[in-house]
Design a protein around this motif. Structure first.
Motif, mmCIF file in Angstrom:
data_model
loop_
_atom_site.group_PDB
_atom_site.id
_atom_site.type_symbol
_atom_site.label_atom_id
_atom_site.label_comp_id
_atom_site.label_asym_id
_atom_site.label_seq_id
_atom_site.Cartn_x
_atom_site.Cartn_y
_atom_site.Cartn_z
ATOM 1 N N ALA A 89 6.222 2.593 2.638
ATOM 2 C CA ALA A 89 4.996 2.011 2.945
ATOM 3 C C ALA A 89 4.662 1.609 4.515
ATOM 4 O O ALA A 89 5.798 1.884 5.410
ATOM 5 N N LEU A 90 3.397 1.661 4.981
ATOM 6 C CA LEU A 90 3.137 1.497 6.135
ATOM 7 C C LEU A 90 3.487 0.045 6.894
ATOM 8 O O LEU A 90 3.700 -0.772 6.288
ATOM 9 N N THR A 91 3.672 -0.140 8.141
ATOM 10 C CA THR A 91 3.821 -1.413 8.840
ATOM 11 C C THR A 91 2.627 -2.145 8.288
ATOM 12 O O THR A 91 1.466 -1.992 7.734
ATOM 13 N N ALA A 92 2.912 -3.629 8.304
ATOM 14 C CA ALA A 92 2.023 -4.817 7.984
ATOM 15 C C ALA A 92 0.650 -4.561 8.425
ATOM 16 O O ALA A 92 -0.417 -4.703 8.135
ATOM 17 N N ALA A 145 -9.525 0.600 1.817
ATOM 18 C CA ALA A 145 -8.605 1.324 1.292
ATOM 19 C C ALA A 145 -7.338 0.919 0.788
ATOM 20 O O ALA A 145 -6.615 -0.296 1.415
ATOM 21 N N ALA A 146 -6.978 1.167 -0.333
ATOM 22 C CA ALA A 146 -5.921 0.973 -1.126
ATOM 23 C C ALA A 146 -4.505 1.921 -0.698
ATOM 24 O O ALA A 146 -4.940 3.124 -1.030
ATOM 25 N N LEU A 147 -3.468 1.451 -0.437
ATOM 26 C CA LEU A 147 -2.315 2.285 -0.045
ATOM 27 C C LEU A 147 -1.645 2.656 -1.306
ATOM 28 O O LEU A 147 -1.111 1.848 -1.929
ATOM 29 N N ARG A 202 4.189 10.958 5.720
ATOM 30 C CA ARG A 202 5.337 10.434 6.742
ATOM 31 C C ARG A 202 6.561 11.399 6.426
ATOM 32 O O ARG A 202 7.418 11.590 7.238
ATOM 33 N N GLN A 203 6.548 11.980 5.175
ATOM 34 C CA GLN A 203 7.905 13.148 4.872
ATOM 35 C C GLN A 203 7.279 13.870 3.808
ATOM 36 O O GLN A 203 6.406 13.684 3.125
ATOM 37 N N GLY A 204 8.119 14.730 3.420
ATOM 38 C CA GLY A 204 7.669 15.857 2.583
ATOM 39 C C GLY A 204 6.842 16.883 2.855
ATOM 40 O O GLY A 204 5.784 16.772 4.196
#
Length: 326
Positions: free
Chosen positions: A11-14, A25-27, A54-56
């Motif tokens: 998950a992204l930072t706060a 937007a919902a993450l 972020r990865q993959g």
């Protein structure tokens, strides 16, 4: 929420999460290293409007899985794991978090130089197992030595600044750097060979492309100094890892500090990990709170600007030459 953004990784930072929510937007986070097939299944099910990488690997099947996909943003600056051609075919802009992690990556490259030169991880481990190797340790001093920087983007520039107190002789090789670029504290050279033969420390800061893949291999190691240290905080594919293993094992070069690998996560049985003159980190150059905050915020804003029809940051757009989205 009006939009969905798929985050391929933790998950992204706060701060970034709050910005996404404020912009509607919902993450959707997927914390583990998912395969392209798994990511394509998630994208097909969730139909995200944007993907934050972020990865993959984001290949054609992932990009084509969501009919609503309008933008892709890398949570970082290296985009070799994104199929940009596939995005082009669908008129989907791809962005990087330009400048967000430059300071953090440069600082890790700087730290790896010392870690290898002074054998810090090995000595730390030895003390913790009851040894005291003061009399036999032979570390290398970096003051007054020479540094070769391959790739002179923001990270390379910061690293050059960091080494100034060490009074290192710095040489730069970057064939894509404009001829009129001002370099006050370094010498620009015209070939990789000049870096290889003249440098005590070589630090890689270039992208992984068909032209740069395995750019450091057996022939290049043969040209390097026997006491040379190789630092890579860019992409693992820049180095032929089999040739690097042989060069380090046989004393062709003195050591290496690696933050990236040809295959990630690195396999536990990777031969390089058995060598005492290798210091490794898990592609963590951007893994500081400051960098994470900045990368997440930029990634969210790049995608939301596309979805909301706002002016785009073309400097951060990878495929701006193929798309008329200004």
């Amino acid at each position: 929420m009006r939009y969905k953004l798929l985050v391929t990784g933790p998950a992204l930072t706060a701060e970034a999460t709050a910005i996404a929510a404020r912009r509607g937007a919902a993450l959707i986070a997927n914390a583990h290293h998912a395969s392209p097939q798994e990511l394509a299944e998630i994208a097909a099910r969730e139909q995200p409007d944007g993907i934050i990488v972020r990865q993959g690997k984001i290949d054609d099947q992932v990009i084509g899985a969501s009919a609503k996909l309008k933008a892709i943003a890398k949570h970082g600056v290296g985009y070799d794991n994104i199929d940009v051609d596939a995005a082009d075919r669908r008129s989907i802009p791809v962005f990087v978090a330009r400048g967000a992690n430059s300071q953090s990556v440069a600082e890790l490259a700087f730290a790896l130089m010392f870690a290898v030169a002074r054998e810090i991880p090995r000595l730390d481990a030895r003390i913790k197992t009851g040894h005291w190797d003061k009399a036999t340790t032979r570390g290398a001093q970096l003051f007054g030595r020479s540094l070769g920087v391959v790739g002179f983007g923001e990270i390379g520039r910061i690293l050059v600044g960091l080494v100034q107190p060490l009074q290192m002789k710095v040489r730069i090789f970057d064939p894509y750097m404009p001829d009129d670029t001002e370099i006050a504290v370094a010498e620009r050279v015209g070939s990789l060979d000049e870096i290889l033969t003249a440098s005590d420390v070589i630090s890689l800061h270039c992208p992984l492309t068909p032209q740069t893949r395995n750019m450091i291999g057996r022939d290049q190691f043969a040209r390097m100094r026997r006491d040379a240290i190789l630092i890579n905080t860019a992409r693992g594919g820049l180095i032929d890892e089999t040739a690097l293993f042989d060069a380090l094992r046989d004393g062709v070069i003195a050591g290496a500090g690696l933050d990236s690998f040809a295959e990630e996560p690195a396999r536990p049985d990777l031969p390089l990990l058995t060598l005492p003159n290798v210091v490794v980190t898990p592609h963590a150059g951007a893994s500081t709170q400051a960098a994470r905050d900045a990368m997440g915020v930029l990634a969210v804003n790049h995608i939301m600007d596309v979805l909301e029809g706002k002016t785009l940051d073309r400097r951060a757009m990878v495929n701006k030459k193929q798309l008329d989205v200004a």
